[in-house]
Scaffold this motif. Structure first.
Motif, short mmCIF file in Angstrom:
data_model
loop_
_atom_site.label_atom_id
_atom_site.label_comp_id
_atom_site.label_asym_id
_atom_site.label_seq_id
_atom_site.Cartn_x
_atom_site.Cartn_y
_atom_site.Cartn_z
N ILE A 68 0.83 -1.19 0.00
CA ILE A 68 0.00 0.00 0.00
C ILE A 68 0.88 1.26 0.00
CG2 ILE A 68 -1.92 -1.13 1.18
CD1 ILE A 68 -1.02 0.33 3.76
N ASP A 96 -5.51 5.65 9.67
CA ASP A 96 -5.71 4.51 8.78
C ASP A 96 -4.86 3.29 9.16
OD1 ASP A 96 -7.60 5.53 6.91
OD2 ASP A 96 -6.01 6.73 5.99
N GLY A 113 -13.87 1.49 4.43
CA GLY A 113 -13.43 0.43 3.53
C GLY A 113 -11.93 0.32 3.40
N PHE A 114 -11.20 0.88 4.37
CA PHE A 114 -9.74 0.76 4.34
C PHE A 114 -9.17 0.91 5.74
CE2 PHE A 114 -5.44 2.43 4.32
CZ PHE A 114 -4.81 1.52 3.49
N ARG A 125 -5.48 -0.71 8.30
CA ARG A 125 -4.54 -1.76 8.65
C ARG A 125 -4.27 -1.69 10.15
NH1 ARG A 125 -5.71 -2.59 4.17
NH2 ARG A 125 -4.41 -3.11 2.36
N THR A 171 -11.76 -8.05 2.60
CA THR A 171 -11.98 -6.61 2.62
C THR A 171 -10.62 -5.91 2.65
OG1 THR A 171 -11.95 -6.17 5.02
CG2 THR A 171 -13.97 -7.11 4.08
N ASP A 172 -10.66 -4.59 2.48
CA ASP A 172 -9.41 -3.83 2.52
C ASP A 172 -9.13 -3.30 3.93
OD1 ASP A 172 -7.14 -3.13 1.19
OD2 ASP A 172 -7.92 -1.28 0.34
N MET A 196 -7.48 -4.87 7.16
CA MET A 196 -6.71 -6.05 7.53
C MET A 196 -6.18 -5.94 8.95
SD MET A 196 -4.63 -6.43 3.91
CE MET A 196 -3.28 -7.29 4.71
N ASP A 225 -0.98 -5.80 0.84
CA ASP A 225 -2.21 -5.32 0.18
C ASP A 225 -2.96 -6.50 -0.44
OD1 ASP A 225 -4.06 -3.46 -0.69
OD2 ASP A 225 -2.95 -2.95 -2.51
N ASP A 226 -3.18 -7.55 0.35
CA ASP A 226 -3.79 -8.75 -0.21
C ASP A 226 -5.10 -9.17 0.44
OD1 ASP A 226 -2.79 -9.55 2.22
OD2 ASP A 226 -1.34 -10.97 1.41
N LYS A 227 -5.65 -8.28 1.30
CA LYS A 227 -6.99 -8.50 1.87
C LYS A 227 -7.09 -9.78 2.72
CE LYS A 227 -9.47 -5.84 -1.63
NZ LYS A 227 -8.26 -5.27 -2.26
N SER A 264 -6.46 -11.43 6.58
CA SER A 264 -6.29 -11.13 8.01
C SER A 264 -6.08 -12.40 8.81
CB SER A 264 -7.53 -10.38 8.53
OG SER A 264 -7.63 -9.08 7.98
#
Length: 244
Positions: free
Chosen positions: A2, A85, A135-136, A138, A176-177, A179, A215-217, A219
């Motif tokens: 990301i 974020d 929707g985002f 980490r 989802t984005d 994680m 960045d692979d969705k 968790s």
């Protein structure tokens, strides 16, 4: 990987040890940094270290053993009107070593759980709703591979609970984005790990950032930071992408 440029990144325990090293590496990538320490003034030295990278840096102080102080620090961050974020729930506390492993006290369990489990999940529950709504996001929580040491049962149980928290959340977050993963730094020569640990603190990077930069969705994964020691960031990310 990301793009973290301009993204606000909270790092608990960011004034020393793994947190400080991670803050430096994230600042190099252009992330804005929020440092948490027991005392806000403890962040002053790290703030100076981060100036060359041209990112914004702020700090909050709170004792992670106190839910009220954690809540106050989170409210202070909210008052800034910024969007967090990325979260490294990094801070930890080693429990007392009970040579007589049958003498472990409930006080020690409560003490270990407060910093190593309750505070991280309090922070997680604060930021996850916004991340999911946008929707985002980490979030990486620091666990431990400690095992077979009932002398440190308070610490071990707190970290096991933290890992369970993350793994069970994966069923809601996968695909989802947003994680959330865990990272084990290994046994380090820090204030927590002590002088007899086999690994220098610097060995934790770049492995300490895998759960946030991927960045692979996916968790619920466990990243061993020592598996990436000495690797370039690109090579570390390529290796981390294969962790199940």
């Amino acid at each position: 990987m990301i793009d973290v440029k301009g993204k606000w990144t909270l790092i608990t325990g960011g004034c020393r040890g793994v947190g400080r090293l991670t803050a430096i590496e994230m600042a190099k990538l252009g992330a804005n940094i929020i440092l948490q320490g027991r005392c806000k003034a403890n962040a002053d030295k790290v703030i100076e270290e981060l100036k060359p990278y041209g990112v914004e840096v702020r700090a909050v102080g709170c004792n992670l053993e106190s839910a009220d102080e954690v809540a106050a620090a989170l409210a202070e961050i909210d008052s800034w009107g910024i969007q967090v974020d990325l979260v490294f729930n990094n801070a930890g506390l080693m429990s007392h070593y009970f040579q007589d492993y049958l003498s472990n006290t409930m006080e020690d369990f409560h003490h270990a759980m407060a910093v190593n489990f309750y505070a991280p999940i309090q922070i997680a529950y604060h930021f996850l709703p916004g991340m999911i709504q946008r929707g985002f996001g980490r979030m990486q929580l620091t666990t431990s591979g400690i095992a077979n040491e009932p002398e440190l049962m308070g610490y071990a149980c707190a970290k096991a609970a933290l890992t369970k928290f993350v793994k069970d959340f994966a069923v809601k977050l996968n695909g989802t984005d947003v994680m959330m993963n865990v990272m084990d730094p290994g046994w380090l020569r820090t204030d927590l790990g002590g002088p007899n640990a086999p690994n220098a603190p610097e060995t934790v990077v770049p492995g300490s950032m895998m759960g946030v930069l991927l960045d692979d969705k996916k968790s619920g994964r466990w990243f061993n930071a020592q598996d990436y020691t000495g690797m370039s960031l690109a090579d570390a990310l390529a290796k981390a992408a294969n962790v199940q």
